[in-house]
Every structure is written in C-alpha cells, then in structure tokens.
Design an enzyme around this catalytic site. Sequence first.
Site, PDB file in Angstrom:
ATOM      1  CB  CYS A   3      -0.877  -0.028   1.249  1.00 50.45           C
ATOM      2  SG  CYS A   3      -1.912   1.429   1.437  1.00 50.45           S
ATOM      3  CG  HIS A  29      -7.287   2.921   1.275  1.00 52.82           C
ATOM      4  ND1 HIS A  29      -6.441   3.199   2.321  1.00 52.82           N
ATOM      5  CD2 HIS A  29      -6.524   2.276   0.363  1.00 52.82           C
ATOM      6  CE1 HIS A  29      -5.224   2.734   2.056  1.00 52.82           C
ATOM      7  NE2 HIS A  29      -5.247   2.163   0.863  1.00 52.82           N
ATOM      8  CG  HIS A  64      -5.761  -2.187  -1.120  1.00 58.48           C
ATOM      9  ND1 HIS A  64      -4.661  -2.764  -0.535  1.00 58.48           N
ATOM     10  CD2 HIS A  64      -5.562  -0.842  -1.018  1.00 58.48           C
ATOM     11  CE1 HIS A  64      -3.837  -1.811  -0.096  1.00 58.48           C
ATOM     12  NE2 HIS A  64      -4.368  -0.636  -0.396  1.00 58.48           N
ATOM     13  CD  GLU A  65      -7.091   1.429  -3.886  1.00 56.04           C
ATOM     14  OE1 GLU A  65      -7.130   2.312  -3.011  1.00 56.04           O
ATOM     15  OE2 GLU A  65      -6.023   0.904  -4.246  1.00 56.04           O
TER      16      GLU A  65
HETATM   17 ZN    ZN Z   1      -3.620   1.276  -0.009  1.00 58.67          ZN
END
Ligand code: ZN
Length: 173
Positions: free
Chosen positions: A91, A137, A133-134
């Site tokens: 990341c 966030h 993953h996004e």
């Molecule tokens: Zn990331």
Amino acid sequence: MAIFPVRKFGDPVLKEKAQPVEKIDNGVRELARNLIDTMNGADGVGLAAPQIGVLKRLIVFNARDSKKPRVLINPEIISISEEEIEDEEACLSVPAAEVKIKRAKTVTIKGLNLEGNKVTYKASELLARILQHELNHLDGQLILDKTSEKDRKKALKEISLGITKPEGGTSPL
Ligand code: ZN
C-alpha cells in the site's frame, strides 16, 4: 499534473470513514484527476481519495484490460465470492509493509463514473484485490487491519525500525 503527497500510516485521516459524493461537480472531477496523477506518479495500480487526505468515496485504479485509468464514485459491493485467495499486498500509505492478505477471488462492484452513469465491474483475481483494497480505504481500513496478527506485528516492528521494503516488489495500492 498535480501529484499530491500520499498520506502515510499514522495519519488519522486514514482511519476515518469517507463520505458519499453528493454531486459530480468540477471539484470532484479535479479530485479524480489529482488521484490519477498521484497514482501514476507513484507507479501505483489503485488509489483512494482518503490517501490524499480527502474523505470522499472515490477511487481510481488501473484495470489490466485498459490503458486508461478508471474512476469509481460511491462504490458498493453487490456480490462477493466465498472463495478466497491469499497473496502479498502493498500500500502506498504503508510503504514499509508487504503483507499476506486473504481476499475474495471475485467481486462485483457498482458505482458511478465521472459522467454520472451507473457502472458495474465484475472483477476477479488482481482487479478484485485492488477494488477490495481501495474500498477498505474508504472505510478507514489499512492492510495492517486485514492481515494476520503475526504479519501485522512483523510489519509494525519493521515500520518502527524504519526498515523499508526493497524496490520492485508488489505494485502498491
Ligand atoms: Zn492502499
């Protein structure tokens, strides 16, 4: 080109939940451009607005089948496979760490593009991993929250010691 500094682990903005985009206006279009420039400038394959300090539900990513980066606004998971794959993940906001994370093999995500049209992505393997993953966030979650306790401790120790991972590893997100 507007490349922004990517917020790093320890910055409280990365722990916050991002808010939905209400209206796609010039500010949102500029945000998307800035995210794409920042992602490409960092050789990343995905980036979420909170990573440049903006708590909006907007992500950008590079899909393998397209040279043009994609923008997804207010993304939502509509289906997710039970089958999972474990792989290394890196990341841009946690530069020292490369940790193993189990992710659903396939995921279907809907959202809006910059024109305000509804779009759906049926993603598998790497793209499925990028999208999950996004989305994390946008909910204030980092790879260290998703990995095993053992990998988390190891990564935190390396971060505290200032150890950085060698160049040329997994493409960061
Ligand atoms: Zn990331």
